[in-house]
Design an enzyme around this catalytic site. Sequence first.
Site, PDB file in Angstrom:
ATOM      1  N   GLY A 175       8.504  11.501  10.333  1.00  0.00           N
ATOM      2  CA  GLY A 175       8.097  10.665  11.463  1.00  0.00           C
ATOM      3  C   GLY A 175       6.994   9.747  10.982  1.00  0.00           C
ATOM      4  CB  CYS A 187       5.357   4.515   6.797  1.00  0.00           C
ATOM      5  SG  CYS A 187       3.708   3.798   6.816  1.00  0.00           S
ATOM      6  CE  LYS A 204       5.760  -0.033  10.001  1.00  0.00           C
ATOM      7  NZ  LYS A 204       5.964  -0.879   8.844  1.00  0.00           N
ATOM      8  CE  LYS A 234       0.770  12.480   6.368  1.00  0.00           C
ATOM      9  NZ  LYS A 234       1.037  12.065   5.012  1.00  0.00           N
ATOM     10  CD  GLU A 286      -0.979   7.539   9.280  1.00  0.00           C
ATOM     11  OE1 GLU A 286      -0.986   8.434  10.139  1.00  0.00           O
ATOM     12  OE2 GLU A 286      -0.484   6.423   9.458  1.00  0.00           O
ATOM     13  N   GLY A 342      12.851  20.543   7.143  1.00  0.00           N
ATOM     14  CA  GLY A 342      12.067  20.761   8.360  1.00  0.00           C
ATOM     15  C   GLY A 342      12.641  19.991   9.525  1.00  0.00           C
ATOM     16  CD  GLU A 347      -2.677   1.344   0.221  1.00  0.00           C
ATOM     17  OE1 GLU A 347      -3.452   0.442  -0.117  1.00  0.00           O
ATOM     18  OE2 GLU A 347      -2.603   2.429  -0.401  1.00  0.00           O
TER      19      GLU A 347
HETATM   20  P1  NAD Z   1      -2.550   0.309  12.166  1.00  0.00           P
HETATM   21  O1  NAD Z   1      -1.713   0.040  13.354  1.00  0.00           O
HETATM   22  O2  NAD Z   1      -3.239   1.616  12.020  1.00  0.00           O
HETATM   23  O3  NAD Z   1      -3.658  -0.829  12.018  1.00  0.00           O
HETATM   24  C1  NAD Z   1      -3.389  -2.198  12.137  1.00  0.00           C
HETATM   25  C2  NAD Z   1      -4.662  -2.871  12.641  1.00  0.00           C
HETATM   26  O4  NAD Z   1      -4.445  -4.297  12.644  1.00  0.00           O
HETATM   27  C3  NAD Z   1      -5.016  -2.493  14.081  1.00  0.00           C
HETATM   28  O5  NAD Z   1      -6.368  -2.053  14.106  1.00  0.00           O
HETATM   29  C4  NAD Z   1      -4.843  -3.786  14.866  1.00  0.00           C
HETATM   30  O6  NAD Z   1      -5.740  -3.920  15.941  1.00  0.00           O
HETATM   31  C5  NAD Z   1      -5.100  -4.822  13.786  1.00  0.00           C
HETATM   32  N1  NAD Z   1      -4.565  -6.166  14.057  1.00  0.00           N
HETATM   33  C6  NAD Z   1      -3.374  -6.514  14.612  1.00  0.00           C
HETATM   34  N2  NAD Z   1      -3.267  -7.852  14.666  1.00  0.00           N
HETATM   35  C7  NAD Z   1      -4.388  -8.360  14.112  1.00  0.00           C
HETATM   36  C8  NAD Z   1      -4.840  -9.688  13.840  1.00  0.00           C
HETATM   37  N3  NAD Z   1      -4.102 -10.765  14.160  1.00  0.00           N
HETATM   38  N4  NAD Z   1      -6.008  -9.843  13.253  1.00  0.00           N
HETATM   39  C9  NAD Z   1      -6.767  -8.765  12.905  1.00  0.00           C
HETATM   40  N5  NAD Z   1      -6.393  -7.490  13.137  1.00  0.00           N
HETATM   41  C10 NAD Z   1      -5.219  -7.302  13.722  1.00  0.00           C
HETATM   42  O7  NAD Z   1      -1.591   0.030  10.923  1.00  0.00           O
HETATM   43  P2  NAD Z   1      -1.603   0.785   9.516  1.00  0.00           P
HETATM   44  O8  NAD Z   1      -1.010   2.124   9.687  1.00  0.00           O
HETATM   45  O9  NAD Z   1      -2.917   0.637   8.882  1.00  0.00           O
HETATM   46  O10 NAD Z   1      -0.530  -0.085   8.714  1.00  0.00           O
HETATM   47  C11 NAD Z   1      -0.810  -1.389   8.293  1.00  0.00           C
HETATM   48  C12 NAD Z   1       0.316  -1.838   7.379  1.00  0.00           C
HETATM   49  O11 NAD Z   1       0.343  -1.023   6.214  1.00  0.00           O
HETATM   50  C13 NAD Z   1       1.706  -1.732   7.990  1.00  0.00           C
HETATM   51  O12 NAD Z   1       2.512  -2.762   7.500  1.00  0.00           O
HETATM   52  C14 NAD Z   1       2.195  -0.387   7.493  1.00  0.00           C
HETATM   53  O13 NAD Z   1       3.602  -0.326   7.438  1.00  0.00           O
HETATM   54  C15 NAD Z   1       1.595  -0.366   6.104  1.00  0.00           C
HETATM   55  N6  NAD Z   1       1.335   0.971   5.570  1.00  0.00           N
HETATM   56  C16 NAD Z   1       0.863   1.953   6.374  1.00  0.00           C
HETATM   57  C17 NAD Z   1       0.612   3.214   5.823  1.00  0.00           C
HETATM   58  C18 NAD Z   1       0.139   4.367   6.684  1.00  0.00           C
HETATM   59  O14 NAD Z   1       0.207   5.500   6.228  1.00  0.00           O
HETATM   60  N7  NAD Z   1      -0.341   4.136   7.892  1.00  0.00           N
HETATM   61  C19 NAD Z   1       0.829   3.446   4.453  1.00  0.00           C
HETATM   62  C20 NAD Z   1       1.264   2.398   3.663  1.00  0.00           C
HETATM   63  C21 NAD Z   1       1.512   1.153   4.225  1.00  0.00           C
END
Ligand code: NAD
Length: 459
Positions: free
Chosen positions: A271, A274, A277, A346, A159, A267, A155
Site C-alpha cells: 500500500g 508509492c 499509484k 506499514k 517511509e 502478506g 528519490e
Molecule cells: P507528500 O504528499 O508527503 O508531500 C508533498 C508536499 O508538497 C505537501 O506538503 C504539499 O503541501 C506540498 N505541495 C503541493 N503542491 C505544492 C506547491 N505547488 N508548492 C509547494 N509545495 C507544494 O509527498 P511525498 O510522499 O513526499 O512524495 C513526494 C514525491 O516523491 C512524489 O512524487 C512521490 O511519489 C515521491 N516519492 C515518495 C516517497 C515516499 O516514500 N513518500 C518515496 C520516493 C518518492
Amino acid sequence: MFGKVAVFGLGYVGLTTALALDAANIRVVGYDIDHDKLDKLKNGELCMYEPGLENLVKNHNILVTSNPNVALQDDVKIVLVCVGTPSYDDGSINLEYVFNCMEDIAIGLADREESLLIILKSTVLPGTSEECINVLEQFSDKRHGQGFGFVMSPEFLREGSALNDTINPDKIVIGFKYDAEREMATELYEQMLRGHDREPNYDIFVDCNYMNAEFIKYANNACLATKISFMNDMATLCESVPGADIKVIEKALGMDYRISPHFLSAGLGYGGSCFPKDVQALIRFAENIGMDPILLHEIQGINLSQRDWPEYIIRSIYRNETEYDDDDHSGDLSHLRVAVLGLAFKPNTDDMRDAPSVEIIRNLTMRGADIIVHDPEAMENAGKALFTTVTYADDIYEALTGADCVIVVTEWKEYTYIKPATFKKLMRRPVVIDGRRIYDPQEMLGAGIEYYGVGFGKL
Ligand code: NAD
C-alpha cells in the site's frame, strides 16, 4: 559553495531531504503551500511520524515560507522540487503540483541575474522533464543550459526509514543534459553525505539522460511490487497445499543471491503513497503508447485480492454459524466483534495512504461486523480514512477484549510480543488471522489458538 538550497514541497521526501541537508550545514529554505505544516515546522514539530526526524526538527535552521518568491532569494542556487504526484481517478498521474512549482520557479527565474539549478525529485513519467523545461523556458524567457540547469533525480527513500535511506543511499540517479548541471547536483549530494560522515562512493551514482532517470524510478517500484505479488501468489497456492508454508519457501528463496531476501514477505499486499499509484501510472502510460502491460495488470490484481483474504478466512470459519449467500455476497457478520491490529500501510509510519486496512475494515463493516482498531501511530490519520462506526482502542488489550477474531494487518513490533495466552485470556474466541505472518503457527496452534496465516497450508 551552493549558497542556499530551496526545497519545494515539505512532505516525506522534501522534509527529510531538507533536514538532512540542514544537518549537513547546508543552508536551506523550505517552501510549502500547507500552512499547518509550516506552523509546526516553525515550532520544531513534525507533521508526520518518521523515526529519526524528531531530533533534527527540534533544532533545525531551515527558513520555512509559504511564499515562493521568498524561497527563491538571490542566494539560492539550487531548487529541489519534491511535491506530490498523486493519481487522477483513472489512475493516470496528476502533475499539477509539479507544473505549478515550475511556473513559480520560472517567474522567480525571470528576474534573476544568476543561473539556477532545478532538481526534480518527485516521481514523474518519462517525458516529464522535457515538459518541465518547456514550462521553465516559456514562463522565464530564459534558455535551458544558459539561464538555468535541470536535473531529474528520483528519490528512493522508504517511509519508516526515510532519514537513514537519505544519508545511506544505495544509488543516486542523476538525469541530465549538460555536464555543468550533473556536476552541481553530484556536488550537492556529496556535500550532504560528507556532512553525515559518509564518504561518497562514486559507484552509486547513475548518470543518465532524463528519460532513463524517470524510467528507473518506475521500473524500480514495479520490480519491488512484482516480488511482493509473486510471493502472495505463491502464498495462495501454499494455503491449498497441506504442510506447505510460504515462510519456509521465502527463507530458501532469499538465500539465492539472484533473488535476494528483500521484499519477499507474503502478506496483505503493498500500500502507501508509492507502489499502488506508480504501478497504476505505469499501466496508464503503457496503454497510452499502445502497449498492453499484462504483467503490471496481474501484479496490481494480485495485490488487491490479498486485501480480501481476512474476510475470506472469517467467512469460511463462520460459514456454518450464520446465514450466508455467497452469490450475492450478503454474508452477515453483525454478530462478530473483529479486532484489527495495525492501520498504517506499514510499520514505523502513520501514513494511511492506500493502506490495506481501509479496504479490509470497510468490507467487514459493510457486512455488519463490529470493528475495534489499534495502531501505535496512525490512529489520528485513520480517523479521516475509516467509517465513523469503528471503535479506537487505547491499547492492544482493549482491542482484544471480547473479540471474536483478530486480524494483524500491519506488522508493528509490539504485536509480535503478544503471547497465545493473552489472546486466549482476552478474546471471546481466540481466532488469530495473521495477515503478516508475525507469529509461529506451531506455537499458536499448539496453545489452542485457531490460527490462520497468509501462505500457511494447514494440515
Ligand atoms: P507528500 O504528499 O508527503 O508531500 C508533498 C508536499 O508538497 C505537501 O506538503 C504539499 O503541501 C506540498 N505541495 C503541493 N503542491 C505544492 C506547491 N505547488 N508548492 C509547494 N509545495 C507544494 O509527498 P511525498 O510522499 O513526499 O512524495 C513526494 C514525491 O516523491 C512524489 O512524487 C512521490 O511519489 C515521491 N516519492 C515518495 C516517497 C515516499 O516514500 N513518500 C518515496 C520516493 C518518492
